[in-house]
Design a protein around this motif. Structure first.
Motif, PDB file in Angstrom:
ATOM      1  N   MET A  15      42.263  44.652  26.090  1.00 58.53           N
ATOM      2  CA  MET A  15      42.493  43.395  26.799  1.00 58.53           C
ATOM      3  C   MET A  15      42.324  42.198  25.845  1.00 58.53           C
ATOM      4  O   MET A  15      43.140  41.271  25.825  1.00 58.53           O
ATOM      5  CB  MET A  15      41.506  43.276  27.970  1.00 58.53           C
ATOM      6  CG  MET A  15      41.657  42.015  28.782  1.00 58.53           C
ATOM      7  SD  MET A  15      40.252  41.748  29.902  1.00 58.53           S
ATOM      8  CE  MET A  15      39.106  40.921  28.787  1.00 58.53           C
ATOM      9  N   ILE A  16      41.276  42.244  25.029  1.00 57.71           N
ATOM     10  CA  ILE A  16      41.039  41.162  24.069  1.00 57.71           C
ATOM     11  C   ILE A  16      42.174  41.109  23.052  1.00 57.71           C
ATOM     12  O   ILE A  16      42.708  40.026  22.752  1.00 57.71           O
ATOM     13  CB  ILE A  16      39.681  41.358  23.344  1.00 57.71           C
ATOM     14  CG1 ILE A  16      38.535  41.334  24.362  1.00 57.71           C
ATOM     15  CG2 ILE A  16      39.473  40.289  22.266  1.00 57.71           C
ATOM     16  CD1 ILE A  16      37.162  41.596  23.763  1.00 57.71           C
ATOM     17  N   LEU A  71      32.434  42.814  19.989  1.00 60.21           N
ATOM     18  CA  LEU A  71      33.897  42.797  20.148  1.00 60.21           C
ATOM     19  C   LEU A  71      34.459  41.440  19.713  1.00 60.21           C
ATOM     20  O   LEU A  71      35.494  41.355  19.053  1.00 60.21           O
ATOM     21  CB  LEU A  71      34.297  43.060  21.609  1.00 60.21           C
ATOM     22  CG  LEU A  71      34.035  44.452  22.208  1.00 60.21           C
ATOM     23  CD1 LEU A  71      34.412  44.468  23.685  1.00 60.21           C
ATOM     24  CD2 LEU A  71      34.799  45.530  21.446  1.00 60.21           C
ATOM     25  N   PHE A  72      33.745  40.375  20.090  1.00 57.03           N
ATOM     26  CA  PHE A  72      34.196  39.016  19.727  1.00 57.03           C
ATOM     27  C   PHE A  72      34.008  38.775  18.234  1.00 57.03           C
ATOM     28  O   PHE A  72      34.901  38.261  17.557  1.00 57.03           O
ATOM     29  CB  PHE A  72      33.422  37.964  20.537  1.00 57.03           C
ATOM     30  CG  PHE A  72      33.961  37.751  21.926  1.00 57.03           C
ATOM     31  CD1 PHE A  72      33.717  38.678  22.934  1.00 57.03           C
ATOM     32  CD2 PHE A  72      34.722  36.631  22.241  1.00 57.03           C
ATOM     33  CE1 PHE A  72      34.224  38.494  24.217  1.00 57.03           C
ATOM     34  CE2 PHE A  72      35.234  36.435  23.528  1.00 57.03           C
ATOM     35  CZ  PHE A  72      34.973  37.364  24.515  1.00 57.03           C
ATOM     36  N   THR A  87      39.988  36.940  28.283  1.00 57.54           N
ATOM     37  CA  THR A  87      38.945  36.980  27.251  1.00 57.54           C
ATOM     38  C   THR A  87      37.929  35.851  27.445  1.00 57.54           C
ATOM     39  O   THR A  87      36.725  36.043  27.278  1.00 57.54           O
ATOM     40  CB  THR A  87      39.587  36.911  25.849  1.00 57.54           C
ATOM     41  OG1 THR A  87      40.514  38.000  25.735  1.00 57.54           O
ATOM     42  CG2 THR A  87      38.564  37.018  24.752  1.00 57.54           C
ATOM     43  N   ARG A  88      38.433  34.686  27.828  1.00 55.69           N
ATOM     44  CA  ARG A  88      37.529  33.565  28.113  1.00 55.69           C
ATOM     45  C   ARG A  88      36.641  33.893  29.317  1.00 55.69           C
ATOM     46  O   ARG A  88      35.434  33.659  29.300  1.00 55.69           O
ATOM     47  CB  ARG A  88      38.364  32.313  28.373  1.00 55.69           C
ATOM     48  CG  ARG A  88      37.535  31.106  28.760  1.00 55.69           C
ATOM     49  CD  ARG A  88      38.397  29.868  28.710  1.00 55.69           C
ATOM     50  NE  ARG A  88      37.797  28.751  29.398  1.00 55.69           N
ATOM     51  CZ  ARG A  88      37.927  27.492  28.985  1.00 55.69           C
ATOM     52  NH1 ARG A  88      38.634  27.219  27.905  1.00 55.69           N
ATOM     53  NH2 ARG A  88      37.373  26.516  29.666  1.00 55.69           N
ATOM     54  N   ASN A  89      37.234  34.464  30.362  1.00 58.72           N
ATOM     55  CA  ASN A  89      36.440  34.853  31.528  1.00 58.72           C
ATOM     56  C   ASN A  89      35.398  35.910  31.153  1.00 58.72           C
ATOM     57  O   ASN A  89      34.259  35.868  31.624  1.00 58.72           O
ATOM     58  CB  ASN A  89      37.346  35.367  32.643  1.00 58.72           C
ATOM     59  CG  ASN A  89      38.134  34.237  33.300  1.00 58.72           C
ATOM     60  OD1 ASN A  89      37.746  33.068  33.203  1.00 58.72           O
ATOM     61  ND2 ASN A  89      39.229  34.568  33.961  1.00 58.72           N
ATOM     62  N   LEU A  90      35.794  36.845  30.289  1.00 56.21           N
ATOM     63  CA  LEU A  90      34.857  37.876  29.830  1.00 56.21           C
ATOM     64  C   LEU A  90      33.634  37.250  29.167  1.00 56.21           C
ATOM     65  O   LEU A  90      32.495  37.670  29.409  1.00 56.21           O
ATOM     66  CB  LEU A  90      35.571  38.816  28.846  1.00 56.21           C
ATOM     67  CG  LEU A  90      34.694  39.817  28.093  1.00 56.21           C
ATOM     68  CD1 LEU A  90      34.020  40.807  29.050  1.00 56.21           C
ATOM     69  CD2 LEU A  90      35.513  40.571  27.047  1.00 56.21           C
ATOM     70  N   LEU A  91      33.863  36.227  28.330  1.00 51.47           N
ATOM     71  CA  LEU A  91      32.739  35.567  27.661  1.00 51.47           C
ATOM     72  C   LEU A  91      31.805  34.908  28.685  1.00 51.47           C
ATOM     73  O   LEU A  91      30.587  34.940  28.541  1.00 51.47           O
ATOM     74  CB  LEU A  91      33.266  34.544  26.644  1.00 51.47           C
ATOM     75  CG  LEU A  91      32.245  33.805  25.786  1.00 51.47           C
ATOM     76  CD1 LEU A  91      31.358  34.765  24.997  1.00 51.47           C
ATOM     77  CD2 LEU A  91      32.952  32.843  24.830  1.00 51.47           C
ATOM     78  N   ARG A  92      32.370  34.322  29.738  1.00 51.33           N
ATOM     79  CA  ARG A  92      31.535  33.721  30.797  1.00 51.33           C
ATOM     80  C   ARG A  92      30.754  34.801  31.555  1.00 51.33           C
ATOM     81  O   ARG A  92      29.605  34.588  31.943  1.00 51.33           O
ATOM     82  CB  ARG A  92      32.401  32.949  31.795  1.00 51.33           C
ATOM     83  CG  ARG A  92      32.771  31.503  31.419  1.00 51.33           C
ATOM     84  CD  ARG A  92      33.368  31.370  30.091  1.00 51.33           C
ATOM     85  NE  ARG A  92      33.787  30.021  29.711  1.00 51.33           N
ATOM     86  CZ  ARG A  92      34.026  29.683  28.453  1.00 51.33           C
ATOM     87  NH1 ARG A  92      33.864  30.567  27.475  1.00 51.33           N
ATOM     88  NH2 ARG A  92      34.413  28.469  28.165  1.00 51.33           N
ATOM     89  N   CYS A  97      46.174  33.371  23.476  1.00 50.12           N
ATOM     90  CA  CYS A  97      45.624  32.636  24.629  1.00 50.12           C
ATOM     91  C   CYS A  97      44.139  32.906  24.835  1.00 50.12           C
ATOM     92  O   CYS A  97      43.604  32.687  25.924  1.00 50.12           O
ATOM     93  CB  CYS A  97      46.420  32.972  25.888  1.00 50.12           C
ATOM     94  SG  CYS A  97      46.184  34.660  26.428  1.00 50.12           S
ATOM     95  N   VAL A  98      43.445  33.352  23.747  1.00 52.01           N
ATOM     96  CA  VAL A  98      42.028  33.705  23.879  1.00 52.01           C
ATOM     97  C   VAL A  98      41.196  32.589  24.527  1.00 52.01           C
ATOM     98  O   VAL A  98      40.433  32.819  25.466  1.00 52.01           O
ATOM     99  CB  VAL A  98      41.441  34.092  22.499  1.00 52.01           C
ATOM    100  CG1 VAL A  98      39.925  34.176  22.552  1.00 52.01           C
ATOM    101  CG2 VAL A  98      42.029  35.425  22.044  1.00 52.01           C
TER     102      VAL A  98
END
Ligand code: 1PZ
Length: 206
Positions: free
Chosen positions: A82-83, A196-197, A99-104, A91-92
């Protein structure tokens, strides 16, 4: 009838994620299933709800982000894939990206982990100090108005520890077992997501 135990459910789901992560050899990037991860995250929303009505907006925003990943899991099976798809589509960091939602979501995990750690080493019935310490995970990323609202929510509308445990159908001893388990598992899952990031050069401070 057996009462619902949301705290136990979240502890078990994150333990299960750790078991999956452990199946990958050391040094190899684990390929965690997006569906398993997003389902585990969905089990955190009852806890957020029980913290008090002031956190309703937090819960709404959290649930929207979880649902975005649940939906994504219908077409992408693995978290790292997905990332990589978002990197390819450039569009990260875009608002609303997976990916932005994942970080939140990762930050919410960190916040709840710290909340539990602080609850376990704080005497008394108030959650104000544990909550203030936990909120430090998010506050650097929130504007003045949100910070102000959260601070007010913590000081005026936060549930007490006994209210929280009652709503979760736990007592002092049983809750400690679930919190301890969640703290260890969430730390491992959080480190995995950080990695992962970091390994993709995306950074985690945005
Ligand atoms: C124990 C209590 C601790 C304090 C709880 C703090 C809650 C933070 C509430 C923030 C209000 C949310 C309003 C929406 C914020 C969005 O602007 C941001 C940015 O989203 P983006 O533009 O990147 O898509 N959303 C967030 O920062 C995610 C907030 C998730 C909050 C989860 C709450 C969890 C509470 C757990 C308690 C330990």
């Amino acid at each position: 009838m057996e009462k619902d135990r949301p705290m136990k459910k979240m502890a078990e789901a994150f333990k299960e994620l750790c078991n999956r992560l452990n199946q990958f050899p050391e040094g190899e990037e684990a390929r965690l299933e997006l569906a398993a991860f997003s389902n585990a995250c969905s089990l955190l929303s009852p806890l957020i709800r029980c913290l008090g009505i002031a956190f309703l907006f937090a819960e709404i925003d959290y649930v929207a982000k979880v649902n975005d990943l649940v939906k994504a899991s219908k077409s992408v099976s693995l978290l790292p894939v997905m990332i990589d798809d978002d990197i390819r589509s450039d569009c990260v960091r875009k608002a609303g990206s997976h990916t932005r939602n994942l970080l939140r979501l990762k930050r919410t995990l960190d916040m709840i982990r710290i909340l539990f750690e602080e609850i376990m080493c704080t005497e008394g019935n108030s959650l104000k100090d544990p909550a203030s310490k936990a909120y430090k995970v998010f506050s650097p990323y929130h504007g003045w108005a949100i910070r102000k609202a959260v601070t007010a929510g913590i000081s005026e509308a936060l549930a007490t520890k006994s209210e929280l445990l009652n709503k979760m159908n736990e007592d002092e001893i049983s809750s400690r077992i679930q919190m301890q388990s969640f703290v260890s598992s969430a730390a491992i899952v959080g480190q995995y997501i950080d990695q992962l990031f970091i390994s993709r050069g995306l950074g985690t401070d945005w």
